[in-house]
Every structure is written in C-alpha cells, then in structure tokens.
Design a protein around this motif. Structure first.
Motif, mmCIF file in Angstrom:
data_model
loop_
_atom_site.group_PDB
_atom_site.id
_atom_site.type_symbol
_atom_site.label_atom_id
_atom_site.label_comp_id
_atom_site.label_asym_id
_atom_site.label_seq_id
_atom_site.Cartn_x
_atom_site.Cartn_y
_atom_site.Cartn_z
ATOM 1 N N GLY A 11 4.470 16.152 -3.513
ATOM 2 C CA GLY A 11 3.048 15.881 -3.660
ATOM 3 C C GLY A 11 2.656 14.415 -3.571
ATOM 4 N N ILE A 12 3.605 13.527 -3.427
ATOM 5 C CA ILE A 12 3.311 12.096 -3.305
ATOM 6 C C ILE A 12 3.085 11.779 -1.827
ATOM 7 C CG2 ILE A 12 4.208 9.762 -3.668
ATOM 8 C CD1 ILE A 12 5.935 10.853 -5.910
ATOM 9 N N PRO A 13 2.020 11.027 -1.491
ATOM 10 C CA PRO A 13 1.806 10.649 -0.086
ATOM 11 C C PRO A 13 2.971 9.818 0.435
ATOM 12 C CG PRO A 13 -0.118 10.116 -1.415
ATOM 13 C CD PRO A 13 0.961 10.530 -2.351
ATOM 14 N N VAL A 14 3.245 9.941 1.716
ATOM 15 C CA VAL A 14 4.422 9.291 2.291
ATOM 16 C C VAL A 14 4.345 7.763 2.176
ATOM 17 C CG1 VAL A 14 3.571 9.155 4.657
ATOM 18 C CG2 VAL A 14 6.007 9.383 4.249
ATOM 19 N N HIS A 15 3.141 7.198 2.167
ATOM 20 C CA HIS A 15 3.025 5.747 2.086
ATOM 21 C C HIS A 15 3.268 5.230 0.676
ATOM 22 C CE1 HIS A 15 -1.066 7.314 1.448
ATOM 23 N NE2 HIS A 15 -1.195 6.327 0.588
ATOM 24 N N LEU A 16 3.452 6.112 -0.301
ATOM 25 C CA LEU A 16 3.743 5.684 -1.670
ATOM 26 C C LEU A 16 5.124 6.134 -2.152
ATOM 27 C CD1 LEU A 16 0.308 6.418 -3.353
ATOM 28 C CD2 LEU A 16 1.195 4.231 -2.582
ATOM 29 N N LYS A 17 5.894 6.794 -1.298
ATOM 30 C CA LYS A 17 7.192 7.316 -1.712
ATOM 31 C C LYS A 17 8.259 6.237 -1.860
ATOM 32 C CE LYS A 17 6.962 12.093 -0.367
ATOM 33 N NZ LYS A 17 7.635 13.191 0.315
ATOM 34 N N GLY A 18 7.984 5.034 -1.407
ATOM 35 C CA GLY A 18 8.969 3.968 -1.481
ATOM 36 C C GLY A 18 9.105 3.347 -2.858
ATOM 37 N N GLY A 19 8.205 3.658 -3.771
ATOM 38 C CA GLY A 19 8.313 3.137 -5.125
ATOM 39 C C GLY A 19 7.181 2.190 -5.481
ATOM 40 N N ALA A 20 7.459 1.341 -6.480
ATOM 41 C CA ALA A 20 6.440 0.442 -7.020
ATOM 42 C C ALA A 20 5.993 -0.596 -5.994
ATOM 43 C CB ALA A 20 6.972 -0.255 -8.266
ATOM 44 N N GLY A 21 6.903 -1.051 -5.170
ATOM 45 C CA GLY A 21 6.539 -2.046 -4.148
ATOM 46 C C GLY A 21 5.518 -1.497 -3.170
ATOM 47 N N ASP A 22 5.690 -0.234 -2.783
ATOM 48 C CA ASP A 22 4.726 0.391 -1.885
ATOM 49 C C ASP A 22 3.368 0.555 -2.556
ATOM 50 O OD1 ASP A 22 6.505 0.549 0.158
ATOM 51 O OD2 ASP A 22 6.872 2.700 0.004
ATOM 52 N N ALA A 23 3.372 0.900 -3.839
ATOM 53 C CA ALA A 23 2.111 1.071 -4.562
ATOM 54 C C ALA A 23 1.369 -0.258 -4.664
ATOM 55 C CB ALA A 23 2.373 1.645 -5.951
ATOM 56 N N ILE A 24 2.082 -1.339 -4.954
ATOM 57 C CA ILE A 24 1.452 -2.661 -5.051
ATOM 58 C C ILE A 24 0.905 -3.088 -3.695
ATOM 59 C CG2 ILE A 24 1.944 -5.113 -5.415
ATOM 60 C CD1 ILE A 24 3.891 -4.216 -7.632
ATOM 61 N N LEU A 25 1.670 -2.878 -2.650
ATOM 62 C CA LEU A 25 1.220 -3.235 -1.300
ATOM 63 C C LEU A 25 -0.005 -2.414 -0.913
ATOM 64 C CD1 LEU A 25 1.818 -4.914 1.224
ATOM 65 C CD2 LEU A 25 3.269 -3.049 2.004
ATOM 66 N N TYR A 26 -0.004 -1.122 -1.231
ATOM 67 C CA TYR A 26 -1.136 -0.248 -0.913
ATOM 68 C C TYR A 26 -2.390 -0.700 -1.658
ATOM 69 C CZ TYR A 26 -4.077 3.907 -0.761
ATOM 70 O OH TYR A 26 -5.124 4.765 -0.600
ATOM 71 N N ARG A 27 -2.263 -0.969 -2.952
ATOM 72 C CA ARG A 27 -3.428 -1.382 -3.734
ATOM 73 C C ARG A 27 -3.964 -2.737 -3.286
ATOM 74 N NH1 ARG A 27 -0.491 0.794 -8.865
ATOM 75 N NH2 ARG A 27 -1.249 2.929 -8.861
ATOM 76 N N THR A 28 -3.068 -3.646 -2.957
ATOM 77 C CA THR A 28 -3.488 -4.957 -2.461
ATOM 78 C C THR A 28 -4.241 -4.816 -1.142
ATOM 79 O OG1 THR A 28 -1.580 -5.982 -3.520
ATOM 80 C CG2 THR A 28 -2.667 -7.251 -1.797
ATOM 81 N N THR A 29 -3.710 -4.001 -0.253
ATOM 82 C CA THR A 29 -4.363 -3.783 1.038
ATOM 83 C C THR A 29 -5.739 -3.145 0.857
ATOM 84 O OG1 THR A 29 -2.201 -3.495 2.070
ATOM 85 C CG2 THR A 29 -4.104 -2.705 3.302
ATOM 86 N N MET A 30 -5.818 -2.142 0.003
ATOM 87 C CA MET A 30 -7.108 -1.489 -0.238
ATOM 88 C C MET A 30 -8.109 -2.457 -0.883
ATOM 89 S SD MET A 30 -7.366 1.534 0.893
ATOM 90 C CE MET A 30 -6.447 1.066 2.315
ATOM 91 N N GLY A 31 -7.650 -3.269 -1.818
ATOM 92 C CA GLY A 31 -8.521 -4.248 -2.459
ATOM 93 C C GLY A 31 -9.060 -5.264 -1.468
ATOM 94 N N LEU A 32 -8.190 -5.770 -0.610
ATOM 95 C CA LEU A 32 -8.631 -6.739 0.400
ATOM 96 C C LEU A 32 -9.582 -6.102 1.405
ATOM 97 C CD1 LEU A 32 -5.330 -8.702 1.061
ATOM 98 C CD2 LEU A 32 -7.404 -9.558 -0.025
#
Length: 81
Positions: A40-61
């Motif tokens: 149930g986790i999206p593929v772009h977040l399956k890499g762990g905490a680093g992927d989550a931080i990168l995703y949130r940073t990208t969305m924020g920017l």
C-alpha cells in the motif's frame, strides 16, 4: 625507450580491464523484492525516510513556486498608481 613504451602499454591494459578488483554484492534482487511488495505504500516512498524527505521537499518547493508565480501574475495584472 622501448621499455618505457612497453611499461606504458602494460599499465594502460591494466587500467582498462573489465575485471573488478573487489567484488560488490548484487543488491538488485533485494531492491526488486522491496519495490514489488504490495503493502500500500506508493513506489516513490518505498525507499525509506530519505525518499519521504526528498518527496516533501520537492512538493514544498513546488507549492511555494506556484504561489510565487500566482503572486507575480496578480501583481503584473493590476495597474500601478
């Protein structure tokens, strides 16, 4: 002179060989298992905490940039006094 050329040829052959000096473990099967798991986790977040931080940073920017563009468009469309 010939010894120098021969030594240079041997050195260049050594540096261009395809044999790895140290063997690295193939991590592809573990990564495939991780990313193909249906949890149930999206593929772009399956890499762990680093992927989550990168995703949130990208969305924020992206959101910040969109707000700034809208602000500049509104500012440009209103006449200055």
């Amino acid at each position: 002179m010939y010894r120098h050329v021969a030594a240079l040829q041997q050195l260049s052959r050594r540096t261009l060989t395809s044999t790895a000096r140290r063997q690295v473990e193939n991590k592809v099967p573990q990564k495939q298992k991780l990313f193909q798991e249906n949890n149930g986790i999206p593929v772009h977040l399956k890499g762990g905490a680093g992927d989550a931080i990168l995703y949130r940073t990208t969305m924020g920017l992206t959101i910040l940039g969109t707000v700034f563009v809208i602000y500049e468009l509104v500012k440009a469309s209103l006449p200055h006094k």
